[in-house]
Enzyme design. Structure first.
Site, PDB file in Angstrom:
ATOM      1  N   SER A 165       0.828  -1.202   0.000  1.00 16.10           N
ATOM      2  CA  SER A 165       0.000   0.000   0.000  1.00 16.10           C
ATOM      3  C   SER A 165       0.867   1.259   0.000  1.00 16.10           C
ATOM      4  O   SER A 165       1.719   1.422  -0.874  1.00 16.10           O
ATOM      5  CB  SER A 165      -0.970  -0.049   1.187  1.00 16.10           C
ATOM      6  OG  SER A 165      -1.949   0.958   1.098  1.00 16.10           O
ATOM      7  N   ASP A 262      -9.338  -3.922  -5.537  1.00 19.53           N
ATOM      8  CA  ASP A 262      -8.662  -2.800  -4.893  1.00 19.53           C
ATOM      9  C   ASP A 262      -8.844  -1.542  -5.736  1.00 19.53           C
ATOM     10  O   ASP A 262      -8.531  -1.551  -6.927  1.00 19.53           O
ATOM     11  CB  ASP A 262      -7.172  -3.136  -4.767  1.00 19.53           C
ATOM     12  CG  ASP A 262      -6.350  -2.035  -4.127  1.00 19.53           C
ATOM     13  OD1 ASP A 262      -6.933  -1.048  -3.639  1.00 19.53           O
ATOM     14  OD2 ASP A 262      -5.112  -2.180  -4.111  1.00 19.53           O
ATOM     15  N   HIS A 292      -7.870  -4.939  -1.077  1.00 21.48           N
ATOM     16  CA  HIS A 292      -6.689  -4.223  -0.606  1.00 21.48           C
ATOM     17  C   HIS A 292      -6.330  -4.712   0.802  1.00 21.48           C
ATOM     18  O   HIS A 292      -7.208  -5.020   1.604  1.00 21.48           O
ATOM     19  CB  HIS A 292      -6.993  -2.721  -0.574  1.00 21.48           C
ATOM     20  CG  HIS A 292      -5.810  -1.869  -0.272  1.00 21.48           C
ATOM     21  ND1 HIS A 292      -4.951  -1.443  -1.242  1.00 21.48           N
ATOM     22  CD2 HIS A 292      -5.337  -1.370   0.895  1.00 21.48           C
ATOM     23  CE1 HIS A 292      -3.996  -0.712  -0.690  1.00 21.48           C
ATOM     24  NE2 HIS A 292      -4.214  -0.649   0.613  1.00 21.48           N
TER      25      HIS A 292
END
Length: 319
Positions: A165, A262, A292
């Site tokens: 991320s 995501d 995600h």
């Protein structure tokens, strides 16, 4: 986009991902949505304890590293005494959450599967730290261990960066920073990037996906950005919008992992397509049925373990 027009993500995710989503921790209080950032950080750390359990045991050392901003904590995971390389890990959490404890299992598994030393860097979170402080702290830590490699008994001749991320952005940004400023911290053998954001302002997946289940609505993404950046001009910095950097030359081999549902998926796709168009070494893999942050859930979800193994295998293949 009108919320009703968004993809019905929770109906489409894999069975394994649904099991994770439906896993309850009875002793965990509700998410403090209106609480302070300190309360949210504390909750995030508590919530991740369950998912970090059962990680491989190995020699672990903690060191404070000096930077121009102050001391930064680092944690070394050493699966064997003769490591072929050192991999620096940058945790995700939207630049505002996360620490070395929240990503402990990820780092341990990465060390175990790669048999390389993994060093987690507990960079200063935002909004206390503003861009580019986190990158400068990461680079400072890398330089410190390069200079002190013999004392710490680590192999810094070949290194890599990895992150999930926001940590994926920091991983690639740090590698580009070292390249652009011609800082020698050892040969960068590879960069491992799980579901990162790399500078897109808008995209199909950002419109179609994202909700309360992943904390990645358009409003959420804007909040993370505003906490991280110092000013509006930073949005175009080549170390925030990485597509504004030179991706046509001397980019270390990149493993780019995408989660199917995501909202940041298009960032990963565009990064891969850009690198591939300019013959930069890269590999893209999409993990079907995932949300995600799925990398956290290897305790229960085989796909998460697979994604970590894939990254480790990619890195060791570059050595």
């Amino acid at each position: 986009m009108k919320p009703e027009n968004k993809s019905p993500v929770l109906d489409l995710i894999s069975a394994g991902m649904k099991t994770v989503v439906n896993t309850l921790q009875p002793d965990l209080p509700p998410w403090p949505a209106t609480g302070t950032i300190a309360e949210q950080r504390q909750y995030y750390t508590l919530e991740r304890r369950f998912w970090n359990a059962g990680a491989p045991e190995m020699a672990t050392r903690a060191y404070m590293v000096p930077t121009k901003y102050g001391q930064v904590e680092t944690r070394l995971f050493c699966p064997q005494p003769d490591s072929p390389a050192t991999l620096f890990y940058l945790h995700g959490g939207g630049f505002i959450l996360g620490n070395l404890d929240t990503h402990d299992r990820i780092m341990r598994l990465l060390a175990s599967y790669s048999q390389c030393t993994v060093i987690g860097i507990d960079y200063t979170l935002s909004p206390e730290a503003r861009f580019p402080q986190a990158i400068e702290e990461i680079v400072a830590a890398c330089c410190y261990f390069h200079q002190q490699a013999e004392d710490y008994q680590i192999n810094m001749s070949r290194i890599g960066f990895a992150g999930d991320s926001a940590g994926a952005m920091l991983a690639l940004a740090s590698a580009l920073w070292l390249r652009d400023k011609q800082i020698d911290c050892g040969k960068i053998a590879g960069v491992l990037l799980w579901y990162g954001l790399y500078g897109l302002r808008d995209s199909v997946t950002r419109r179609l996906l994202g909700g309360v289940w992943d904390g990645l609505t358009q409003q959420d993404l804007q909040m993370y950005e505003e906490a991280y950046l110092s000013n509006d001009a930073d949005r175009e910095s080549p170390y925030y919008c990485l597509f504004n950097n030179d991706l046509t030359r001397e980019v270390p081999p990149c493993f780019i992992a995408g989660a199917e549902f995501d909202p940041l998926l298009d960032d990963s796709r565009l990064l891969y397509q850009t690198l591939a168009a300019h013959q930069q070494p890269c590999e893209f893999k999409l993990y079907p049925g995932t949300l995600h942050a799925f990398l956290h859930y290897s305790r229960m979800m085989k796909t998460a373990d697979e994604a970590l193994r894939d990254g480790a295998q990619f890195f060791t293949a570059q050595l």
